[in-house]
Motif scaffolding. Structure first.
Motif, PDB file in Angstrom:
ATOM      1  N   ALA A 197       0.848  -1.203   0.000  1.00 53.60           N
ATOM      2  CA  ALA A 197       0.000   0.000   0.000  1.00 53.60           C
ATOM      3  C   ALA A 197       0.879   1.248   0.000  1.00 53.60           C
ATOM      4  O   ALA A 197       0.597   2.227  -0.710  1.00 53.60           O
ATOM      5  CB  ALA A 197      -0.919  -0.007   1.214  1.00 53.60           C
ATOM      6  N   ALA A 198       1.955   1.219   0.786  1.00 53.83           N
ATOM      7  CA  ALA A 198       2.880   2.360   0.819  1.00 53.83           C
ATOM      8  C   ALA A 198       3.479   2.580  -0.565  1.00 53.83           C
ATOM      9  O   ALA A 198       3.604   3.724  -1.031  1.00 53.83           O
ATOM     10  CB  ALA A 198       3.976   2.113   1.848  1.00 53.83           C
ATOM     11  N   GLY A 199       3.823   1.490  -1.227  1.00 55.41           N
ATOM     12  CA  GLY A 199       4.389   1.570  -2.577  1.00 55.41           C
ATOM     13  C   GLY A 199       3.410   2.226  -3.540  1.00 55.41           C
ATOM     14  O   GLY A 199       3.791   3.058  -4.371  1.00 55.41           O
ATOM     15  N   ILE A 200       2.133   1.866  -3.437  1.00 55.55           N
ATOM     16  CA  ILE A 200       1.119   2.486  -4.303  1.00 55.55           C
ATOM     17  C   ILE A 200       1.041   3.980  -3.981  1.00 55.55           C
ATOM     18  O   ILE A 200       1.042   4.830  -4.870  1.00 55.55           O
ATOM     19  CB  ILE A 200      -0.261   1.804  -4.106  1.00 55.55           C
ATOM     20  N   ASN A 201       0.999   4.288  -2.682  1.00 55.65           N
ATOM     21  CA  ASN A 201       0.930   5.696  -2.270  1.00 55.65           C
ATOM     22  C   ASN A 201       2.084   6.500  -2.875  1.00 55.65           C
ATOM     23  O   ASN A 201       1.891   7.629  -3.327  1.00 55.65           O
ATOM     24  CB  ASN A 201       0.989   5.804  -0.740  1.00 55.65           C
ATOM     25  N   GLN A 202       3.301   5.902  -2.869  1.00 65.38           N
ATOM     26  CA  GLN A 202       4.490   6.611  -3.379  1.00 65.38           C
ATOM     27  C   GLN A 202       4.280   7.068  -4.816  1.00 65.38           C
ATOM     28  O   GLN A 202       4.749   8.130  -5.210  1.00 65.38           O
ATOM     29  CB  GLN A 202       5.730   5.706  -3.318  1.00 65.38           C
ATOM     30  N   ARG A 203       3.552   6.247  -5.583  1.00 66.10           N
ATOM     31  CA  ARG A 203       3.325   6.626  -6.968  1.00 66.10           C
ATOM     32  C   ARG A 203       2.470   7.877  -7.095  1.00 66.10           C
ATOM     33  O   ARG A 203       2.438   8.520  -8.127  1.00 66.10           O
ATOM     34  CB  ARG A 203       2.543   5.528  -7.687  1.00 66.10           C
ATOM     35  N   PHE A 204       1.656   8.142  -6.035  1.00 67.08           N
ATOM     36  CA  PHE A 204       0.710   9.259  -6.119  1.00 67.08           C
ATOM     37  C   PHE A 204       1.065  10.368  -5.139  1.00 67.08           C
ATOM     38  O   PHE A 204       0.185  11.059  -4.647  1.00 67.08           O
ATOM     39  CB  PHE A 204      -0.711   8.747  -5.867  1.00 67.08           C
ATOM     40  N   GLY A 205       2.328  10.476  -4.771  1.00 67.78           N
ATOM     41  CA  GLY A 205       2.745  11.584  -3.917  1.00 67.78           C
ATOM     42  C   GLY A 205       3.028  11.187  -2.471  1.00 67.78           C
ATOM     43  O   GLY A 205       3.510  11.994  -1.687  1.00 67.78           O
ATOM     44  N   GLY A 206       2.712   9.956  -2.111  1.00 67.42           N
ATOM     45  CA  GLY A 206       3.134   9.443  -0.809  1.00 67.42           C
ATOM     46  C   GLY A 206       2.278   9.859   0.379  1.00 67.42           C
ATOM     47  O   GLY A 206       2.669   9.640   1.522  1.00 67.42           O
ATOM     48  N   LYS A 207       1.093  10.467   0.158  1.00 63.26           N
ATOM     49  CA  LYS A 207       0.243  10.857   1.304  1.00 63.26           C
ATOM     50  C   LYS A 207      -1.119  10.173   1.265  1.00 63.26           C
ATOM     51  O   LYS A 207      -2.027  10.506   2.019  1.00 63.26           O
ATOM     52  CB  LYS A 207       0.048  12.376   1.283  1.00 63.26           C
ATOM     53  N   GLY A 208      -1.303   9.220   0.427  1.00 61.56           N
ATOM     54  CA  GLY A 208      -2.570   8.517   0.246  1.00 61.56           C
ATOM     55  C   GLY A 208      -2.547   7.830  -1.097  1.00 61.56           C
ATOM     56  O   GLY A 208      -1.518   7.910  -1.781  1.00 61.56           O
ATOM     57  N   PRO A 209      -3.554   7.136  -1.495  1.00 56.96           N
ATOM     58  CA  PRO A 209      -4.886   7.013  -0.883  1.00 56.96           C
ATOM     59  C   PRO A 209      -4.929   6.090   0.352  1.00 56.96           C
ATOM     60  O   PRO A 209      -5.819   6.237   1.171  1.00 56.96           O
ATOM     61  CB  PRO A 209      -5.719   6.396  -2.008  1.00 56.96           C
ATOM     62  N   PHE A 210      -4.000   5.142   0.479  1.00 61.72           N
ATOM     63  CA  PHE A 210      -4.091   4.218   1.618  1.00 61.72           C
ATOM     64  C   PHE A 210      -3.579   4.877   2.883  1.00 61.72           C
ATOM     65  O   PHE A 210      -2.678   5.712   2.837  1.00 61.72           O
ATOM     66  CB  PHE A 210      -3.290   2.946   1.327  1.00 61.72           C
ATOM     67  N   TRP A 211      -4.142   4.513   4.006  1.00 62.00           N
ATOM     68  CA  TRP A 211      -3.635   4.979   5.298  1.00 62.00           C
ATOM     69  C   TRP A 211      -3.932   3.943   6.375  1.00 62.00           C
ATOM     70  O   TRP A 211      -4.717   3.037   6.169  1.00 62.00           O
ATOM     71  CB  TRP A 211      -4.240   6.339   5.670  1.00 62.00           C
ATOM     72  N   PHE A 212      -3.268   4.078   7.494  1.00 59.51           N
ATOM     73  CA  PHE A 212      -3.344   3.217   8.673  1.00 59.51           C
ATOM     74  C   PHE A 212      -2.274   2.131   8.564  1.00 59.51           C
ATOM     75  O   PHE A 212      -2.355   1.238   7.727  1.00 59.51           O
ATOM     76  CB  PHE A 212      -4.704   2.529   8.851  1.00 59.51           C
ATOM     77  N   ASN A 213      -1.288   2.267   9.407  1.00 59.21           N
ATOM     78  CA  ASN A 213      -0.209   1.286   9.460  1.00 59.21           C
ATOM     79  C   ASN A 213      -0.313   0.571  10.798  1.00 59.21           C
ATOM     80  O   ASN A 213      -0.142   1.170  11.849  1.00 59.21           O
ATOM     81  CB  ASN A 213       1.134   2.023   9.320  1.00 59.21           C
ATOM     82  N   ALA A 214      -0.629  -0.726  10.746  1.00 56.26           N
ATOM     83  CA  ALA A 214      -0.827  -1.462  12.003  1.00 56.26           C
ATOM     84  C   ALA A 214       0.485  -2.046  12.530  1.00 56.26           C
ATOM     85  O   ALA A 214       0.495  -2.691  13.573  1.00 56.26           O
ATOM     86  CB  ALA A 214      -1.841  -2.581  11.789  1.00 56.26           C
ATOM     87  N   GLN A 233      -8.786   2.579   4.109  1.00 53.66           N
ATOM     88  CA  GLN A 233      -8.362   2.450   5.514  1.00 53.66           C
ATOM     89  C   GLN A 233      -7.984   0.997   5.797  1.00 53.66           C
ATOM     90  O   GLN A 233      -8.809   0.094   5.708  1.00 53.66           O
ATOM     91  CB  GLN A 233      -9.494   2.907   6.449  1.00 53.66           C
ATOM     92  N   LEU A 234      -6.716   0.787   6.142  1.00 53.89           N
ATOM     93  CA  LEU A 234      -6.194  -0.588   6.209  1.00 53.89           C
ATOM     94  C   LEU A 234      -6.341  -1.243   7.571  1.00 53.89           C
ATOM     95  O   LEU A 234      -6.033  -2.420   7.726  1.00 53.89           O
ATOM     96  CB  LEU A 234      -4.718  -0.607   5.809  1.00 53.89           C
ATOM     97  N   GLY A 235      -6.746  -0.487   8.589  1.00 55.67           N
ATOM     98  CA  GLY A 235      -6.853  -1.114   9.906  1.00 55.67           C
ATOM     99  C   GLY A 235      -7.770  -0.324  10.807  1.00 55.67           C
ATOM    100  O   GLY A 235      -8.280   0.733  10.428  1.00 55.67           O
TER     101      GLY A 235
END
Ligand code: AMP
Ligand code: MG
Length: 690
Positions: free
Chosen positions: A115-132, A169-171
């Motif tokens: 998910a972090a890798g996907i976020n990096q492609r789009f600026g690194g602040k989303g779309p995914f969030w919540f790191n458990a 939201q991952l968690g």
């Protein structure tokens, strides 16, 4: 559209299987067929779930069954994401991408890094969030501050619901994001392996259909004490398998080619209606194994018990409206009874037991009476206490007032007294959260008291069973009308109507039908439209004028059960337009006997009650009789002076003997020779209508 034979509902899990003991919120799955759900299956991790699904799909495919499989996570992401991630606005491109990228073992997965890798492609602040995880991951925000999402936060489906989570939201409790990442790769593999069509992206022409479900759309957490996910998949499976094909077609008519849609969203009333419907009996539910000729009473009862199931809808009502109704779920105590420790007697309370010998104790101020909020009694003091009063702090033992002498602010009494004497423990009757009542019980006086005491406000109950009664025979006239020579008054119908009422069901009077097939078919149609069960009398054998059995046979759903019973003729058991029919013999004695022995327990079962086995007891015979082997016999009987006496004539037209009697003497299949004093089994009539 051709319907589905098998429904399977899965409550997915995105987490890892790390603990030593299985977790309640792992994966739960449940299979239902024809409105009947099996027990939920516990699958402790995704690998197990995938294996289980493969096995199920293989078995169902082999059997030629169409399967509708529901999973509780989104099949697509908000619009624009598929294109941005894969270069195609095709949801299956995302499935394939995830299948390739996700690493999943029962104990670990790469979902947060991915998910972090996907976020990096789009600026690194989303779309995914919540790191458990404990370690920070570059590009995956832990919280929503600083979060930026280049895509819509929710799909149209989530916008249309209250309380649905965003798949980003991952968690956190209730979040679904991890389930999507960890679920789609599994579905992607299953889709390639089997003939699967995914709703609403593809027309559902294949052997297996995948739909996205959200149990909370219509369901709450379920009855107290049950695991929520297990209960929900079972309810959803049962509900979906109850949906008629026309309603199903309406529910499936959705246009959401990229994001997907939640099954039933916008059709909640239809879902609730389907959930309230009990499973229908199947048309072959009375079929007998080939070659069976005479069935003993015991086996007949066992067959009825095995083949019948509750058919009445279930609803939740306030306890005040529940008396006379049958509980559809077990009931858990909402409050302990008694809620606090209290005293069972009037007397004096203090702390601890007392040894043998005389004890003198100072008396504390005031008194504790029933209804008082418990106060505190100083150490070494006793307090005046009255039956039902909650024990004050510092009191756990009570001495009876009769055993106490009272003087100058002191009490004196003789030991020994055991600690806890004359008190009731909190919850000694029922503990909060414990099962207090089983399902299938009719709420009577005792249950009304118990439900009140344990603080239950609402219960799920079955609607009353509606039982239609009709008499057949050209010779019958309505009691009270003028009878021509050759005619007789219809005695069975008033008898059966009252029997149904006495058993706690709702009788529907469908009148008399002459021996005429067309009229009979019409009347059965009418009855089937209104009732859950039809009782007929007369015309049930295999003769020329036996139109009930003839009609049911024509309808293709009738079996003559030749039961080794006396009095009695064959029972014609069948289905008419989906409603079970009990064709009882015409002779009033046989009709009433068969109604009590066979129809009463069958009605109880259809109404949602436990199987009712009439309770008899052994008494000495006050008569003599020889009987050959081969049939169970029911003699009209009553008890006088501790002995069972039987009605003089066994003729099955003798209605007077039914009234004379207060119960049956049941003689076993075997040959018996009874003389005065031989022990025989007596079953009071009252024990049939409970
Ligand atoms: P069937 O089973 O129709 O052959 O009837 C058997 C016997 O029971 C005949 O003598 C009928 O007249 C009698 N019978 C049938 N139905 C009733 C009824 N509803 N009330 C009283 N007698 C009946
Ligand atoms: Mg007849």
């Amino acid at each position: 559209m051709k319907g589905f034979d098998t429904i399977v509902m899965v409550d997915w899990s995105g987490g890892n299987d790390t603990g030593k003991t299985p977790r309640a919120d792992a994966i739960w799955a449940c299979v239902a067929r024809q409105g009947r759900a099996e027990e939920p299956v516990y699958l402790r991790n995704r690998a197990q779930a995938e294996d289980w699904l493969v096995e199920l799909f293989e078995a169902e495919t082999r059997a030629g069954n169409r399967v509708l499989a529901g999973f509780d996570f989104p099949f697509g992401y908000p619009r624009g994401f598929a294109q941005a991630l894969t270069g195609r606005d095709d949801p299956f491109a995302v499935w394939a991408w995830l299948e390739e990228q996700i690493e999943d073992t029962p104990h670990a997965s790469n979902r947060f890094d991915l998910a972090a890798g996907i976020n990096q492609r789009f600026g690194g602040k989303g779309p995914f969030w919540f790191n458990a995880l404990k370690r920070d991951i570059e590009g995956l925000p832990r919280r929503k501050d600083g979060y930026e999402n280049p895509f819509p936060e929710k799909r149209a489906a989530e916008e249309a619901t209250k309380g649905a989570f965003s798949c980003w939201q991952l968690g956190g409790t209730g979040a679904v994001g991890s389930q999507v990442l960890m679920g789609l790769p599994v579905l992607s593999r299953l889709r390639k392996r089997f003939d699967v069509a995914v709703w609403p992206f593809e027309p559902l022409t294949g052997q297996i259909a995948f739909v996205e479900i959200w149990p909370s759309l219509t369901l709450g957490a379920g009855p107290l004490g049950q695991i929520k996910d297990a209960w929900q998949v079972q309810e959803v499976a049962r509900m979906v398998s109850n949906i008629g094909s026309d309603v199903l077609a309406r529910i499936l008519e959705v246009d959401a080619p990229e994001e997907g849609w939640i099954f039933g969203l916008g059709h909640e009333a239809d879902l609730r209606h389907a959930a309230a419907q009990p499973p229908k009996l199947t048309n072959d539910c009375f079929a007998l194994p080939p070659g069976v000729h005479w069935t003993p009473v015991r086996e007949t009862l066992d067959m009825l018990r095995a083949r019948l199931s509750p058919v009445t809808p279930v609803s939740t009502v306030p306890v005040g409206a529940a008396t006379g109704r049958i509980l559809a779920h077990e009931v858990m105590a909402q409050r302990s009874n008694p809620p606090l420790p209290n005293t069972a007697v009037d007397g004096y309370g203090f702390a601890g037991g007392k040894a043998a010998g005389v004890h003198r104790m100072p008396l504390a101020e005031g008194r504790a009476a029933a209804g008082d909020a418990p106060g505190v009694v100083p150490q070494g003091h006793a307090v005046r206490i009255l039956t039902g009063a909650a024990l004050p702090g510092g009191v756990d033992t009570v001495v009876l007032q009769e055993d106490v002498t009272l003087s100058e602010g002191h009490i004196a009494f003789r030991g020994p007294i055991k600690p806890g004497a004359n008190t009731r423990r909190a919850g000694e009757d029922v503990q909060e959260g414990a099962k207090a009542l089983e399902k299938g019980i009719r709420v009577g006086a005792a249950e009304a008291a118990l439900l009140a005491a344990i603080g239950v406000r609402e219960v799920a109950v079955h609607a009353p069973l509606q039982v239609a009664v009709l008499s057949t025979g050209a010779e019958l006239v309505q009691a009270g009308d003028a009878a021509q020579p050759g005619q007789i008054f219809d005695a069975n119908r008033p008898m059966l109507l009252e029997l149904i009422r006495a058993c706690g069901h709702v009788p529907l009077d469908m009148g008399i039908v002459p021996d005429d097939r067309a009229l009979l078919a019409q009347r059965l149609d009418l009855a089937a439209g209104r009732a859950d069960l039809i009782l007929t009398s007369g015309g049930a054998s295999a003769g020329d004028e036996d139109h009930v059995s003839a009609l049911l046979r024509e309808a293709g759903a009738m079996t003559l059960w030749r039961i080794a019973v006396k009095p009695g003729r064959p029972l014609a058991l069948g289905m008419w337009a989906g409603t079970p029919v009990f064709g009882l013999p015409g002779n009033p004695v046989a009709a009433m006997t068969c109604a009590m022995i066979f129809a009463a327990p069958a009605m109880a079962r259809l109404a949602g009650q436990d199987w009712q086995e009439p309770q008899g007891f052994d008494v000495p015979a006050g008569f003599s009789k020889r009987k050959k082997a081969g049939r169970t016999e029911y003699l009209r009987a009553r008890i006088r002076d501790g002995q069972a006496e039987v009605f003089g004539s066994e003729g099955s037209g003798r209605i007077s003997g039914l009234s004379w009697a207060e119960g049956f003497v049941e003689l076993p299949d075997a040959a018996v020779e009874i003389t005065t004093g031989t022990m025989v089994r007596y079953i009071p009539f009252g024990s049939f209508s409970m």
